[in-house]
Design an enzyme around this catalytic site. Structure first.
Site, short mmCIF file in Angstrom:
data_model
loop_
_atom_site.label_atom_id
_atom_site.label_comp_id
_atom_site.label_asym_id
_atom_site.label_seq_id
_atom_site.Cartn_x
_atom_site.Cartn_y
_atom_site.Cartn_z
N PHE A 62 0.81 -1.22 0.00
CA PHE A 62 0.00 0.00 0.00
C PHE A 62 0.84 1.27 0.00
CE2 PHE A 62 -0.51 2.69 3.80
CZ PHE A 62 0.42 2.10 4.65
N LYS A 63 2.14 1.16 0.31
CA LYS A 63 2.99 2.35 0.33
C LYS A 63 2.99 3.06 -1.03
CE LYS A 63 5.25 1.56 4.45
NZ LYS A 63 4.43 0.44 4.95
#
Ligand code: PLP
Length: 495
Positions: free
Chosen positions: A111-112
């Site tokens: 998700f970064k």
């Protein structure tokens, strides 16, 4: 929109300044003085738009010193054709009102990417807005996901260089392979002998080296950081909670105005803080469920009002949540103390000196009203992955499994059966060793064998971004000692 520091609210900053500076000079974090508000009509309007349009609209409420053209260009170059989902994020309805919000369709499968694809673009536009012509040199110490996502985000972005240091003994073999094969003209990756703390303290010593800063300045460069305390990393995360709510309305899963819960696997408190801000802006969110692994400092804080980092550190199978100092918590506490900067200064002085602090009763009450804190062990992570796969044919990664387990505990304990968004933070193939072990009970050491076997069992196609690494050339194989870091940085920058 004005930004202030959590440790000094008198001075105000523009968004561009807050993003360029990263952290305020007295050590506080930048926050908006007031959050923008969304009406139900606004949310309904968003439900007809694409993710990119939604992102531009929401960012424009926060980054008021950016022009529309600048925002459109940043958002498009961050998300267009870089994600393996046309909608950027995907929602999987697991069962009975449990919606898994998949945030890992970006280039590094975690998700970064949602924030780190956008941050470099926001930085270069911010530099333009405040007329800063120096080259930006981004230094990162990483225990895995941040380093790769930052490399992909900054790769070939104009007027920037990025140097990533990782602990030679502290990342998974897939994470290492992702980094040492990194492409791009402005990137360097280097291993440091030691663990993550060694790498992190070596990088910190570079950030605070005044002599080096002077040499850099003379060469028309300055350092910057891509870690999650930068406002430019937080604001893109608010977007997907609003966007997910709009999607659930558009798909008639909920009615506009229905309250839903949100559950987030948490480490540095950035992701769940974004959900809290979305709630404060007007998205009908009920409980914020904060899920920790065995490093349960946040669960304890929510339940007792005492933050105490004096405890053992446990390496777990959800390594991106192995953290004892959750930096973004400072922003929440500032808000719960109604912007009392003096109080925050005092609390964080205590944390620095004694490793702990306690909030007042009022704040404890508000914490428990807004949040639920829970945690689970490695065994429970594996059991959850196995159970969900067997019942729903859906593969969870080790971090998302923490959220699912803590959510089920919450629901059982409280009987709160409102629908829930569970943030899914990594593609299961990124942690294929533990996921394979959980579903098969077997153990394989070669990461490509793990991927192949996992594909056979699950039928889920592994992401290209991971499979293709097998054939990529290794570009960065250097390993240095901690005391060689300064010399290494200077030689990379040719100063
Ligand atoms: C970084 C990360 C987390 C933790 O997110 P925070 O914003 O630091 O709370 C959870 N899962 C994965 C896979 C991550 O990479």
């Amino acid at each position: 929109m004005e930004y202030i520091s959590t440790r000094d609210k008198k001075a105000s900053f523009s968004a561009a300044n807050a993003i360029m500076q990263g952290i305020s000079k007295e050590g506080g974090l930048f926050v908006p003085r007031n959050l923008p508000k969304l009406e139900f009509d606004d949310i309904e309007g968003l439900s007809e738009k694409t993710y990119i349009e939604r992102a531009v609209e929401i960012l424009s409420l926060f980054l008021t010193d950016f022009s529309d053209e600048q925002l459109v260009s940043c958002v498009k170059s961050a998300y267009e054709n870089r994600f393996d989902s046309e909608d950027i994020t995907e929602i999987s309805h697991l069962f009975d009102g449990r919606y898994i919000l998949e945030l890992w369709h970006g280039p590094t499968c975690a998700f970064k990417d949602m924030a780190l694809q956008l941050l470099p673009r926001l930085m270069t536009e911010s530099a333009e807005i405040i007329d800063d012509k120096e080259e930006i040199v981004v230094l990162v110490a990483t225990s895995g996901d941040t380093g790769k996502a930052a490399l992909e985000g900054f790769k070939d972005v104009k007027n920037t260089k990025i140097i990533v240091f990782y602990p030679v003994d502290g990342v998974s073999s897939m994470q290492k392979r992702q980094m040492i094969t990194q492409e791009g003209k402005n990137v360097t990756v280097c291993a440091i002998n030691g663990n993550f703390d060694d790498a992190q303290s070596a990088v910190k010593s570079i950030f605070t080296d005044e002599a080096l800063a002077k040499e850099l300045k003379a060469a028309n460069m300055h350092f910057s950081s891509a870690n999650s305390i930068n406002w430019g990393r937080l604001v893109p995360q608010i977007v997907y909670y609003i966007s997910c709510y709009a999607d659930l309305v558009a798909n008639e899963e909920i009615n506009l105005g229905d309250e839903i819960n949100v559950c987030v696997p948490t480490g540095n408190f950035g992701n769940i803080l974004a959900a809290y801000y979305a709630k404060k802006m007007g998205v009908p969110i009920g409980k914020l469920i904060c899920a920790s692994n065995r490093n349960n400092v946040l669960a304890d804080f929510i339940n007792t009002g005492i933050y105490d980092k004096n405890r053992d550190f446990y390496p777990t199978i959800s390594p991106s949540m192995d953290i004892l100092i959750s930096s973004n918590l400072e922003r929440l506490i500032f808000d719960l103390y109604e912007n009392d900067d003096e109080k925050i200064k005092a609390l964080y002085k205590e944390l620095n000196e004694d490793g702990r602090f306690e909030v007042i009763c009022d704040v404890k009450d508000r914490l428990l009203q807004e949040f639920y804190g829970g945690w689970c062990s490695d065994d429970e992570i594996e059991e959850t992955i196995k159970a969900v796969f067997e019942r729903y044919s859906y593969l969870l990664d080790t971090h998302t499994a923490v959220a699912v387990k803590v959510y089920e505990d919450y629901r059982e304990k409280t009987g709160d059966d409102r629908k829930v968004i569970i943030a899914s933070t990594a593609n299961p193939y990124k942690f294929s060793s533990s996921v394979y072990e959980a579903v098969s009970g077997g153990r394989l050491t070669d990461e490509y064998e793990q991927i192949a076997e996992l594909e056979k069992i699950s039928g889920m196609t592994p992401p290209n971004a991971l499979s293709e690494l097998k054939h990529k050339e290794v570009r960065f194989s250097k390993v240095i000692e901690r005391n060689e870091i300064k010399g290494t940085v200077k030689s990379i920058l040719k100063i």
